[in-house]
Design a protein around this motif. Structure first.
Motif, PDB file in Angstrom:
ATOM      1  N   GLU A  81       9.806  10.208   4.917  1.00  0.00           N
ATOM      2  CA  GLU A  81       9.677   8.933   5.779  1.00  0.00           C
ATOM      3  C   GLU A  81      10.950   8.081   5.819  1.00  0.00           C
ATOM      4  N   ASN A 121       5.336  -1.530   9.682  1.00  0.00           N
ATOM      5  CA  ASN A 121       4.372  -2.480   9.227  1.00  0.00           C
ATOM      6  C   ASN A 121       4.878  -4.116   9.131  1.00  0.00           C
ATOM      7  N   LYS A 165       8.454  11.006   9.465  1.00  0.00           N
ATOM      8  CA  LYS A 165       7.532   9.873   9.771  1.00  0.00           C
ATOM      9  C   LYS A 165       8.228   8.514   9.672  1.00  0.00           C
ATOM     10  N   PRO A 211       0.711  -1.184   0.060  1.00  0.00           N
ATOM     11  CA  PRO A 211       0.047   0.096   0.006  1.00  0.00           C
ATOM     12  C   PRO A 211       0.887   1.312  -0.008  1.00  0.00           C
ATOM     13  N   LYS A 219      -2.850   3.414  12.491  1.00  0.00           N
ATOM     14  CA  LYS A 219      -4.050   3.355  11.189  1.00  0.00           C
ATOM     15  C   LYS A 219      -4.357   1.963  10.546  1.00  0.00           C
ATOM     16  N   GLY A 233      -4.701   5.115   1.832  1.00  0.00           N
ATOM     17  CA  GLY A 233      -3.726   3.944   1.625  1.00  0.00           C
ATOM     18  C   GLY A 233      -4.086   2.862   2.453  1.00  0.00           C
ATOM     19  N   PRO A 283       6.295  -5.703   3.908  1.00  0.00           N
ATOM     20  CA  PRO A 283       5.902  -4.352   4.477  1.00  0.00           C
ATOM     21  C   PRO A 283       4.399  -4.090   3.903  1.00  0.00           C
ATOM     22  N   ILE A 284       3.810  -4.872   4.124  1.00  0.00           N
ATOM     23  CA  ILE A 284       2.299  -4.667   3.778  1.00  0.00           C
ATOM     24  C   ILE A 284       1.460  -5.124   5.104  1.00  0.00           C
ATOM     25  N   SER A 285       0.558  -4.353   5.405  1.00  0.00           N
ATOM     26  CA  SER A 285      -0.236  -4.758   6.680  1.00  0.00           C
ATOM     27  C   SER A 285      -1.641  -4.147   6.457  1.00  0.00           C
ATOM     28  N   GLU A 319       2.240   4.684  12.489  1.00  0.00           N
ATOM     29  CA  GLU A 319       2.965   5.655  12.016  1.00  0.00           C
ATOM     30  C   GLU A 319       3.672   6.311  13.116  1.00  0.00           C
ATOM     31  N   VAL A 339       7.427   4.492   9.891  1.00  0.00           N
ATOM     32  CA  VAL A 339       6.254   3.489   9.324  1.00  0.00           C
ATOM     33  C   VAL A 339       6.784   2.025  10.130  1.00  0.00           C
ATOM     34  N   THR A 357      -5.887   0.147   1.414  1.00  0.00           N
ATOM     35  CA  THR A 357      -5.958  -1.031   0.679  1.00  0.00           C
ATOM     36  C   THR A 357      -4.621  -1.562   0.004  1.00  0.00           C
ATOM     37  N   TYR A 358      -4.450  -2.549  -0.386  1.00  0.00           N
ATOM     38  CA  TYR A 358      -3.531  -3.071  -0.913  1.00  0.00           C
ATOM     39  C   TYR A 358      -3.643  -4.250  -1.704  1.00  0.00           C
ATOM     40  N   GLU A 377       0.899   3.818   1.899  1.00  0.00           N
ATOM     41  CA  GLU A 377       1.328   4.091   3.282  1.00  0.00           C
ATOM     42  C   GLU A 377       2.760   3.823   3.745  1.00  0.00           C
ATOM     43  N   TRP A 405      -1.017  -0.362  10.512  1.00  0.00           N
ATOM     44  CA  TRP A 405       0.306  -0.139  10.757  1.00  0.00           C
ATOM     45  C   TRP A 405       0.453   1.050  11.583  1.00  0.00           C
TER      46      TRP A 405
END
Lengths: 439, 256
Positions: free
Chosen positions: B253, B93, B89, A53, B114, B161, B65-67, B72, B91, B163-164, A55, B70
């Motif tokens: 980031e 995840n 920032k 994603p 988030k 962000g 790195p998808i979740s 922040e 992250v 959805t993945y 983010e 996650w």
């Protein structure tokens, strides 16, 4: 052909078949198509793509293949519009390239739909899904539906335009298979009188019908294409969002169509040994006018889009445009989109010495095509790079080698289908006779 | 009073049907829940238990790195003009916690968990060309993984962000508030795993539930209200309006 003579001189005694260059061309195309097929299979069998994603990872969901799809469908709309100028709207000087434009429009919509069909993650599900359960609120659904409809209308229109010549071919073809197939395609058995003679009123009727169909086709093409623009325009992404996106797509379609038609007609005439003079030269000059006009309008479009988003820069819009002005896409934007894609072609086409030369026209059209392709890439990728929900400055994307292979394959496929189309359909043949005799 | 057999029969049928309908309607009222999640960033310590719990519960590849959810971590130094503030920032995840190794500066820092905001006017539902996304009776947005064709329009359309694309299943995926758990009366995995109670989950139609009290008393925000998505994930007492109002991208980031 110069090249063939050159080779004959060089190689000397070895006797070459007359069209050996043609076979080399076919061979190269087929090899490239296999490369593309390998790339597509790799994309779908190995999880090589960034699937994250926004983010939390630097990955974009729509990548090089989507950009290529947009390029192809933009081209098909543009080719349809430019051909209709000649066929429907009375730009008579475009007549010699109209059939070529329609053939190219058909080829590019076929390959374009193939690209998007193979780009999605579940290619085998999509046809059934679009038949079984659809969401009428989704612009993407309407886009696919209208493109499919457009393809059907385009085929019918081409059939009506080419029918008379195909009937002639079915009578004159040397092989019995050819006679049978041409007769089948043209539905010759519906004719009241057998033989090569056809009453004039029937031909005129067909021609009128083709005109009406051409109008409908170009209308559907523009609907489908503005739908594609709206697919981007309705999202919240600051670079894409806006009501002008569909309009901009239609405008850039004209650029794309005129440039591709100019390029491929010059190349085709050279390859077939047709001298570019007289009416054919006039048609190229007409394309020059269309292309130049569209490029100038496009320049204003780009300029005011950037100015209006930069004039009172809110953080979001400012960041979306910084990507282009001095961010990761700055070379693409300044050099390829603006320089090679817009300004230099405008100059070439506008200056009389270069504008009247066919070679310079060819150069301008190649530059415009490169520029338009980069523009599509930047539009898709650049909009997504600026996805600015979080604290990420810019995300990075560079195409994977398998994606590049797939794109090469799709371009080769376009070339192959177009070549076959030129060979078997009366795209050039009758026109050569008609225009050649007069001079 | 005399009742014919026919009358008796009709009355019985009417009574049976009537009780049936009334019974059904009362059951419908009982089941009507409006499930929401409240996130209290003040309480989040960035331990990442929610991320791990979610990944294990929902079978997401843990080290990729998808979740679905996650965390922040922000480090913000406010400057005037406001838009030139220094925003950083980080992250989290995966199972690795970057907050432990990051060298925190002297700016204000805090964590914001988030996840999918379960919008009531969800862009992903609207844009899906094949109706693979839908609302449940509780107002939760789910993905029909047998219908999704993987066009990724929802990924593009989601402003959060959230959805993945699932790398193994080749369909899109997102947080469902652990629908399989909440249907059985459990709370979502991340809520259960949170050691500090930074995530609260419950029925807002029940006035005595914890979420109802929190929403009544605290200062409530949603993310990106200007997108008009009507989220069902609420943020309580979000200290910095950066994240709510602009979510602007002036910072960097840092993924370590």
């Amino acid at each position: 052909m110069y090249v063939r003579e050159y080779f004959k001189k060089k190689i000397g005694r070895i006797s070459l078949p007359d069209n050996f260059l043609f076979y080399i061309w076919l061979f190269v195309l087929i090899v490239l198509i296999e490369v593309g097929a390998y790339g597509i299979v790799q994309i779908h069998t190995k999880p090589i793509m960034p699937t994250q994603p926004f983010e939390s990872y630097a990955g974009v969901p729509w990548r090089l293949l989507v950009a290529t799809y947009v390029f192809f469908v933009v081209s098909t709309t543009g080719l349809c519009i430019v051909s209709s100028l000649g066929e429907v709207f009375g730009f008579i000087r475009l007549k010699p390239v109209v059939r070529m434009g329609l053939l190219l429009a058909l080829v590019t919509i076929l390959v374009g739909l193939m690209i998007i069909g193979l780009e999605i993650e579940r290619p085998f599900r999509a046809p059934f899904a679009f038949l079984a359960h659809v969401n009428p609120y989704s612009l993407m659904f309407w886009m696919i539906m209208f493109y499919a409809l457009y393809m059907v209308f385009l085929i019918i229109e081409m059939w009506f335009i080419l029918r008379d010549d195909i009937i002639q071919l079915s009578i004159r073809s040397p092989s019995s298979l050819g006679r049978f197939l041409y007769g089948l395609i043209s539905l010759k058995f519906l004719e009241p009188v057998a033989g090569s003679y056809r009453p004039k009123y029937r031909r005129k009727l067909e021609h009128e019908f083709a005109k009406v169909l051409g109008f409908i086709t170009v209308f559907v093409a523009i609907i489908a294409h503005s739908n594609l623009g709206a697919v981007f325009g309705v999202t919240y992404l600051p670079f894409w969002h806006g009501p002008l996106m569909p309009i901009y797509f239609i405008l850039s379609a004209i650029i794309s169509g005129a440039a591709i038609l100019m390029f491929s007609s010059i190349i085709t005439f050279w390859a077939r040994g047709v001298k570019i003079k007289g009416k054919i030269y006039d048609s190229i000059q007409m394309l020059r006018v269309v292309l130049g006009f569209a490029l100038v309008v496009d320049l204003f479009f780009i300029a005011w889009k950037f100015v209006s988003k930069f004039y009172f820069p809110s953080p979001v819009t400012k960041e979306a445009l910084e990507i282009f002005l001095y961010g990761p896409l700055k070379i693409n934007f300044w050099v390829f989109e603006l320089g090679i894609g817009t300004l230099i072609p405008i100059l070439i086409l506008a200056i009389p010495i270069t504008g009247r030369s066919v070679k310079w026209n060819l150069a301008a059209s190649i530059m415009t095509i490169i520029g338009i392709f980069v523009l599509r890439y930047d539009l898709v990728i650049g909009g997504l790079l600026g996805k600015s929900i979080s604290g990420i400055t810019y995300q990075m994307y560079s195409p994977h080698v398998f994606e590049i292979m797939a794109v090469v394959g799709f371009f080769a496929l376009t070339g192959l289908i177009y070549t076959i189309g030129i060979k078997i359909l009366p795209i050039l043949g009758t026109m050569e006779e008609k225009t050649g005799r007069g001079e | 009073m005399k009742i014919t057999r026919r009358e008796l029969l009709t009355r019985t049928i009417v009574i049976v049907l009537g009780t049936g309908i009334s019974f059904k309607s009362t059951r419908g009222v009982e089941e009507e829940k409006n499930l929401v999640m409240c996130i209290i960033p003040d309480k989040c310590i960035g331990c990442g238990m929610c991320v791990k719990a979610c990944k294990i519960e929902n079978k997401i590849p843990v080290e990729k790195p998808i979740s679905r959810t996650w965390i922040e971590g922000y480090e913000i130094k406010i400057k005037i003009p406001y838009s030139e503030s220094d925003v950083k920032k980080i992250v989290m995840n995966t199972s690795k916690n970057p907050f432990l190794t990051y060298k925190w500066g002297d700016g204000e820092h805090f964590f914001v968990p988030k996840l999918c905001n379960q919008c009531q006017k969800a862009p992903c539902v609207r844009v899906c060309p094949v109706n693979a996304r839908f609302y449940t009776a509780e107002g939760i947005v789910l993905v029909d993984k047998n219908s999704c064709i993987g066009c990724k329009y929802c990924v593009t359309a989601c402003p959060y962000g959230a959805t993945y694309l699932h790398p193994d299943q080749k369909v899109t995926d997102k947080c469902t508030y652990c629908y399989h758990r909440i249907k059985r009366g459990f709370s979502p995995a991340c809520v259960q795993a949170c050691p500090t109670g930074a995530r609260v989950f419950g029925d807002i139609n029940n006035p005595s539930s914890e979420v109802s009290k929190i929403l009544r008393e605290g200062s409530v925000d949603v993310l990106l209200p200007e997108e008009g998505t009507d989220p069902k994930t609420f943020y309580i007492g979000l200290e910095n309006k950066f994240i709510v109002e602009h979510s602007i991208a002036t910072g960097e980031e840092i993924n370590e």
